[in-house]
Motif scaffolding. Structure first.
Motif, PDB file in Angstrom:
ATOM      1  N   LYS B 108      -2.721  39.462  33.095  1.00 23.47           N
ATOM      2  CA  LYS B 108      -1.388  40.403  33.414  1.00 23.47           C
ATOM      3  C   LYS B 108      -0.147  39.465  33.449  1.00 23.47           C
ATOM      4  CE  LYS B 108       0.057  42.083  37.862  1.00 23.47           C
ATOM      5  NZ  LYS B 108       0.264  42.501  39.197  1.00 23.47           N
ATOM      6  N   ARG B 109      -0.183  38.272  32.701  1.00 18.57           N
ATOM      7  CA  ARG B 109       0.928  37.158  32.512  1.00 18.57           C
ATOM      8  C   ARG B 109       1.476  37.192  31.061  1.00 18.57           C
ATOM      9  NH1 ARG B 109       1.453  31.273  32.357  1.00 18.57           N
ATOM     10  NH2 ARG B 109       3.877  31.694  32.136  1.00 18.57           N
ATOM     11  N   SER B 110       0.273  38.485  30.735  1.00 24.22           N
ATOM     12  CA  SER B 110       0.927  39.055  29.142  1.00 24.22           C
ATOM     13  C   SER B 110       0.676  37.504  28.165  1.00 24.22           C
ATOM     14  CB  SER B 110       2.371  38.641  28.709  1.00 24.22           C
ATOM     15  OG  SER B 110       2.589  40.213  29.674  1.00 24.22           O
ATOM     16  N   TYR B 111      -0.670  36.749  28.332  1.00 26.27           N
ATOM     17  CA  TYR B 111      -0.769  35.940  27.425  1.00 26.27           C
ATOM     18  C   TYR B 111      -1.936  36.685  26.112  1.00 26.27           C
ATOM     19  CZ  TYR B 111      -3.634  32.131  26.014  1.00 26.27           C
ATOM     20  OH  TYR B 111      -5.101  30.961  24.742  1.00 26.27           O
ATOM     21  N   CYS B 112      -1.926  36.528  25.544  1.00 20.63           N
ATOM     22  CA  CYS B 112      -2.246  36.976  24.274  1.00 20.63           C
ATOM     23  C   CYS B 112      -3.104  36.090  23.051  1.00 20.63           C
ATOM     24  CB  CYS B 112      -1.403  37.278  23.334  1.00 20.63           C
ATOM     25  SG  CYS B 112      -0.221  38.166  24.026  1.00 20.63           S
ATOM     26  N   GLY B 113      -3.378  34.570  24.331  1.00 18.98           N
ATOM     27  CA  GLY B 113      -4.415  34.269  23.092  1.00 18.98           C
ATOM     28  C   GLY B 113      -5.587  34.429  22.947  1.00 18.98           C
ATOM     29  N   SER B 114      -6.712  34.138  22.673  1.00 14.46           N
ATOM     30  CA  SER B 114      -7.897  34.322  22.993  1.00 14.46           C
ATOM     31  C   SER B 114      -8.406  33.830  24.566  1.00 14.46           C
ATOM     32  CB  SER B 114      -9.286  33.308  22.060  1.00 14.46           C
ATOM     33  OG  SER B 114      -8.476  33.568  20.388  1.00 14.46           O
ATOM     34  N   ILE B 115      -9.846  34.005  24.657  1.00 18.20           N
ATOM     35  CA  ILE B 115      -9.827  33.505  25.950  1.00 18.20           C
ATOM     36  C   ILE B 115     -11.681  33.307  26.233  1.00 18.20           C
ATOM     37  CG2 ILE B 115     -10.178  33.562  28.569  1.00 18.20           C
ATOM     38  CD1 ILE B 115      -7.433  35.962  28.659  1.00 18.20           C
ATOM     39  N   ILE B 116     -11.746  32.704  26.625  1.00 14.37           N
ATOM     40  CA  ILE B 116     -13.585  31.525  26.543  1.00 14.37           C
ATOM     41  C   ILE B 116     -13.858  32.213  27.895  1.00 14.37           C
ATOM     42  CG2 ILE B 116     -15.112  30.694  25.199  1.00 14.37           C
ATOM     43  CD1 ILE B 116     -13.083  29.289  23.713  1.00 14.37           C
ATOM     44  N   VAL B 117     -14.889  32.593  27.994  1.00 12.55           N
ATOM     45  CA  VAL B 117     -14.943  32.633  29.621  1.00 12.55           C
ATOM     46  C   VAL B 117     -16.597  32.307  29.738  1.00 12.55           C
ATOM     47  CG1 VAL B 117     -15.629  34.136  31.864  1.00 12.55           C
ATOM     48  CG2 VAL B 117     -14.042  34.587  30.097  1.00 12.55           C
ATOM     49  N   ILE B 118     -16.529  30.838  30.381  1.00 11.01           N
ATOM     50  CA  ILE B 118     -17.693  30.075  30.823  1.00 11.01           C
ATOM     51  C   ILE B 118     -18.164  30.138  31.850  1.00 11.01           C
ATOM     52  CG2 ILE B 118     -18.973  27.863  29.865  1.00 11.01           C
ATOM     53  CD1 ILE B 118     -16.675  27.536  28.150  1.00 11.01           C
ATOM     54  N   GLU B 119     -19.684  31.022  32.314  1.00  8.66           N
ATOM     55  CA  GLU B 119     -20.307  31.070  33.425  1.00  8.66           C
ATOM     56  C   GLU B 119     -21.390  30.721  33.512  1.00  8.66           C
ATOM     57  OE1 GLU B 119     -18.471  31.788  37.017  1.00  8.66           O
ATOM     58  OE2 GLU B 119     -20.852  31.425  36.938  1.00  8.66           O
ATOM     59  N   ALA B 120     -21.968  29.520  34.245  1.00 12.33           N
ATOM     60  CA  ALA B 120     -23.761  29.265  34.378  1.00 12.33           C
ATOM     61  C   ALA B 120     -24.263  29.818  35.534  1.00 12.33           C
ATOM     62  CB  ALA B 120     -22.980  28.449  35.123  1.00 12.33           C
ATOM     63  N   ASP B 121     -23.564  31.133  36.322  1.00 15.00           N
ATOM     64  CA  ASP B 121     -24.422  31.691  36.930  1.00 15.00           C
ATOM     65  C   ASP B 121     -24.469  32.450  37.014  1.00 15.00           C
ATOM     66  OD1 ASP B 121     -25.114  31.608  40.726  1.00 15.00           O
ATOM     67  OD2 ASP B 121     -25.880  33.277  39.102  1.00 15.00           O
ATOM     68  N   MET B 122     -25.577  33.742  36.173  1.00 13.72           N
ATOM     69  CA  MET B 122     -25.429  35.580  36.023  1.00 13.72           C
ATOM     70  C   MET B 122     -25.579  36.128  36.957  1.00 13.72           C
ATOM     71  SD  MET B 122     -27.968  36.076  32.879  1.00 13.72           S
ATOM     72  CE  MET B 122     -28.026  35.346  31.627  1.00 13.72           C
ATOM     73  N   GLN B 123     -25.771  35.308  38.301  1.00  8.03           N
ATOM     74  CA  GLN B 123     -26.252  35.759  39.814  1.00  8.03           C
ATOM     75  C   GLN B 123     -24.450  36.639  40.458  1.00  8.03           C
ATOM     76  OE1 GLN B 123     -27.611  34.677  43.195  1.00  8.03           O
ATOM     77  NE2 GLN B 123     -29.781  36.261  42.379  1.00  8.03           N
ATOM     78  N   LEU B 124     -23.212  35.618  40.035  1.00  2.00           N
ATOM     79  CA  LEU B 124     -22.428  35.554  39.745  1.00  2.00           C
ATOM     80  C   LEU B 124     -21.495  37.019  39.696  1.00  2.00           C
ATOM     81  CD1 LEU B 124     -19.787  34.700  41.837  1.00  2.00           C
ATOM     82  CD2 LEU B 124     -19.579  32.794  40.757  1.00  2.00           C
ATOM     83  N   PHE B 125     -21.767  36.553  38.151  1.00  2.00           N
ATOM     84  CA  PHE B 125     -21.075  36.941  37.180  1.00  2.00           C
ATOM     85  C   PHE B 125     -21.945  38.914  37.349  1.00  2.00           C
ATOM     86  CE2 PHE B 125     -18.936  37.993  33.809  1.00  2.00           C
ATOM     87  CZ  PHE B 125     -20.121  39.169  32.732  1.00  2.00           C
ATOM     88  N   GLN B 126     -22.533  39.139  38.041  1.00  2.00           N
ATOM     89  CA  GLN B 126     -23.601  40.507  38.324  1.00  2.00           C
ATOM     90  C   GLN B 126     -23.036  41.207  39.169  1.00  2.00           C
ATOM     91  OE1 GLN B 126     -27.603  40.655  40.158  1.00  2.00           O
ATOM     92  NE2 GLN B 126     -28.086  42.521  38.808  1.00  2.00           N
ATOM     93  N   SER B 127     -22.217  39.653  40.325  1.00  2.00           N
ATOM     94  CA  SER B 127     -21.771  39.930  41.323  1.00  2.00           C
ATOM     95  C   SER B 127     -20.715  40.649  41.679  1.00  2.00           C
ATOM     96  CB  SER B 127     -21.709  39.656  42.143  1.00  2.00           C
ATOM     97  OG  SER B 127     -22.553  38.728  42.983  1.00  2.00           O
ATOM     98  N   SER B 128     -19.659  40.502  40.149  1.00  2.00           N
ATOM     99  CA  SER B 128     -18.578  40.931  39.582  1.00  2.00           C
ATOM    100  C   SER B 128     -18.481  41.952  39.134  1.00  2.00           C
ATOM    101  CB  SER B 128     -17.567  39.445  38.656  1.00  2.00           C
ATOM    102  OG  SER B 128     -18.239  39.883  37.596  1.00  2.00           O
ATOM    103  N   MET B 129     -19.664  42.032  38.409  1.00  2.00           N
ATOM    104  CA  MET B 129     -20.149  43.768  37.740  1.00  2.00           C
ATOM    105  C   MET B 129     -19.686  45.024  38.949  1.00  2.00           C
ATOM    106  SD  MET B 129     -21.774  42.503  35.345  1.00  2.00           S
ATOM    107  CE  MET B 129     -22.129  44.341  33.960  1.00  2.00           C
TER     108      MET B 129
END
Lengths: 528, 217
Positions: B108-129
């Protein structure tokens, strides 16, 4: 003009640069001064009106990690790489390096049109880049006794500003003065005349000795009706214990603050004291910076023309042996006779003279010693500081025209709103650390932030702020502080961020009047 | 304030989850496969905040609840977090994804660079989905996903992205749940950058190594 000044550590050495900074700002009114130092030292320069920005690295932490935790090597490299790349992009017009080899390499990497002090190049290694720094280096190496210029004035000459153009400066906000009062009051000192004594020094051969100090302290208490404040770091506790042991029982006239002060509290305590008795220490320079007269003992490696207290009206006792100032005290073959030649009697006489100066009493000076010279410091604009020998001055009238310790107006916090500004900035600083993922830095500083709020609650009570606001604030702040304690233990960063962003921010808004507050709202919240 | 558990999600959330899974499948079939096989009973408890957004909390090893995002206004929290980010960094490694608020705030802040998302917990990732529309970010070629406890392939990903400078930004509430994992992640990223800089900027690197030597002694 964009200027970078580099000095990493030793707090006395950093304070000794403050007159140069002042002179620089006077000469170049549009200049912007960035000071590069270590995190531990940055507090010395906060609220200094001549410093526009402080850049710091956690020097102690880096040193520890490089020696003991090599897995952090790449991280430290990258942090320094990014910092220096950023500084390089600023295109400084001038760098004043007062930190020898480290500063020289840093100056070389950052680059500037003019670099003063030591510099580094891959081809030549380290070398001095300006003639005045070369003069200083030669003076120290060949014969220090020839040098009659204080390092403060040397710094001014190197920077191209007139010596005597500024005073030593250290800001003591009102809230720290208040805390110093509270600390002294806890120890039974309520508006009593106080004399500060710095017992130790970083190096053991610079310590005059607990036995000697004991005689002076006893004399100050019994003959002069003073209370004595002992100052020093935790490492110097042993010296204080020797003094307490000699008194036998706990003495209400001796206030032991060893290891209990940070820089701001130390400055505040010194401001409350009439005088400081010390060896060549950082505390000596701090006393000069806050306008407290000093009686300084110089012997061994210490040379008063070089590192004596800066500013008019300080007294220096100097054991002028043939071998002084020495370079290798650990190899001394005379049993440190220089240190032993300064006796409590010398201090007593110096103290009486200092009191006469303070009270502006005209009297005959009764001081003569072949081995231990007594000097009065004299600094005037556009001139290097001199040491005026008291020996041979027959009448204090000769030095009566010396101005009082020229202090500068402290950064006035203007009571609560000034303190709020400080707390607000600290809160933002913490949020920045949190959002950059610096969990260690955040957890190191958060207790201090909470401590600041606790101080404010005491301050609000003492200063009888509007009662409605006072009660409301205390009712709002105490649960927030309790929640902060829980969240710190649980390392619940979201909760801690919420506290800064909402609860403490609300308190700031109320205290600074930026949030409308009515008696009704106050009542309603009190009921809740 | 209502408290919702993973299994008590509304139908709309299930649709959102499936929509996200489809988009993820196109981007990274392997990861999508792992997510879809996860046990549906999550350790994370989601709840509605005062501002109407969703936050999540979990019990740590001491039994204390810890919030992944602000319990008051997670969008505001993420916005403030993103406001401190230097936009000139060519890449940002976000350690800890949480429910994704800060990733959205960054974009939203118009950041145009690459973002590497590193997340250890797949369950949390699933929750966000379940709660966040992640499909656009899965379609964003500048966002790279590393959702795995096994860090052995992280360096390969970094080499494949081949960025000169990565700003490492842990999102502390999420990343402090697995401190060793994120410490190791940081070390891997730093080692990658260190090697790259030694090779690409030798004179600056030599100077910094000399500074470090001064510090050591």
């Amino acid at each position: 003009m964009n200027v970078l000044v580099i000095r990493m550590h030793r707090f006395g050495d950093i304070l000794q640069l403050t007159p140069m900074l002042q002179g620089f700002k006077k000469k170049y009114s549009d200049c912007r001064i960035t000071f590069f130092t270590s995190c531990e030292m940055s507090e010395l320069l906060t609220d200094n009106p001549d410093v526009d920005e402080i850049i710091s690295i956690p020097e102690k932490k880096y040193r520890y990690y490089l020696k003991n935790k090599t897995e952090y090597y790449a991280r430290i490299f990258n942090e320094m790489y990014e910092l220096i790349s950023g500084l390089k992009g600023r295109k400084f017009q001038m760098i004043i390096n007062r930190h020898y080899e480290f500063g020289g390499i840093l100056a070389h990497l950052i680059g500037a049109e003019k670099i003063f002090g030591q510099i580094f190049s891959p081809e030549c290694g380290s070398f001095l880049n300006d003639p005045i720094s070369t003069q200083l280096y030669d003076a120290i190496l060949t014969n220090r006794k020839i040098n009659r210029r204080n390092l403060v004035d040397w710094a001014c000459h190197i920077a191209g500003v007139p010596p005597g153009c500024g005073n030593m400066y250290f800001s003591v906000p009102e809230i720290d003065l208040f805390m110093a009062e509270s600390l002294l009051s806890e120890h039974g000192a309520n508006n009593d005349p106080l004399i500060a004594v710095q017992l130790g020094a970083a190096k053991s051969f610079r310590r005059w000795g607990a036995g000697n100090y004991f005689h002076i302290i006893k004399w100050l208490i019994e003959e002069k009706g003073k209370k004595v404040v002992l100052l020093g770091t935790e490492d110097e506790k042993g010296e204080a214990d020797k003094i307490h042991a000699r008194f036998g029982t706990s003495n209400q006239y001796v206030i032991d603050l060893i290891g209990k002060t940070d820089f701001k509290t130390l400055g505040a305590i010194l401001k409350k004291c009439q005088k400081l008795i010390t060896g060549d220490t950082g505390t000596m320079h701090m006393a000069s910076a806050v306008g407290t007269p000093v009686i300084a003992l110089f012997y061994g490696t210490a040379y008063p023309w070089e590192t004596g207290p800066y500013g008019t009206g300080h007294l220096v006792l100097y054991a002028d042996e043939k071998c002084a100032p020495c370079f290798h005290p650990e190899d001394c073959i005379s049993g440190h006779s220089c240190r032993n030649s300064i006796t409590p009697e010398h201090i007593r006489k110096a103290f009486d003279i200092s009191e006469a100066i303070r009270e502006n009493k005209i009297t005959n000076i009764d001081y003569y010693s072949e081995k231990v010279k007594l000097y009065l410091t004299y600094a005037k604009p556009d001139s290097d500081q001199t040491l005026v020998p008291i020996n041979g001055i027959s009448n204090i009238r000769d030095i009566r025209d010396f101005p009082d310790h020229p202090g500068r107006e402290d950064f006035k916090g203007e009571g609560i709103s000034g303190s709020m500004d400080n707390v607000y900035r600290k809160g933002n600083h913490l949020l920045r650390k949190l959002h950059r993922g610096d969990s260690e830095g955040f957890m190191d500083l958060f207790p201090e932030y909470v401590g600041q709020w606790i101080k404010l609650i005491s301050y609000i009570k003492e200063k009888h702020v509007d009662e409605n606001i006072s009660v409301f604030l205390i009712q709002c702040l105490i649960p927030a502080i309790n929640e902060a304690t829980r969240a710190m233990q649980a390392r619940d960063y979201s909760a801690l961020s919420d506290l800064i962003h909402y609860d403490f921010k609300r308190a700031i808004d109320i205290l600074t009047g930026t949030s409308p507050h009515t008696a009704h709202e106050c009542e309603r919240r009190m009921v809740q | 304030m209502t408290i919702k558990k993973f299994m008590a999600s509304s139908e709309a959330s299930i649709d959102l989850y499936l929509h996200n899974l489809d988009a993820l499948h196109v981007r990274d079939g392997g990861l999508a496969g792992h997510i879809s096989k996860l046990d549906k009973h999550s350790r994370y408890i989601t709840e509605e905040t005062r501002s109407g957004s969703i936050t999540a909390k979990i019990r740590d090893q001491y039994g204390t609840f810890r919030y992944i995002h602000s319990s008051i206004d997670p969008i505001e929290e993420a916005t403030v977090w993103a406001s401190h980010v230097a936009l000139e960094a060519p890449a940002i490694a976000v350690l800890g994804f949480g429910l994704g608020y800060h990733l959205f705030a960054l974009r939203k802040r118009s950041y145009c660079g690459s973002i590497i998302v590193i997340e250890a917990d797949m369950q949390l990732f699933q929750s966000s989905m379940l709660y966040m529309n992640l499909a656009p970010t899965f379609q964003d070629s500048m966002v790279y996903w590393f959702v795995s406890k096994n860090l052995s392939t992280l360096n390969s990903l970094l080499c494949a992205i081949n960025i000169d400078n990565i700003s490492v930004l842990p999102f502390l509430p999420a990343s402090t749940l697995c401190p060793e994992y994120y410490e190791t992640t940081r070390s891997i990223i730093h080692e990658y950058l260190y090697e790259k800089r030694l090779f690409q900027h030798p004179s600056m690197s030599r100077g910094i190594l000399q500074l470090m030597k001064c510090l050591q002694h």
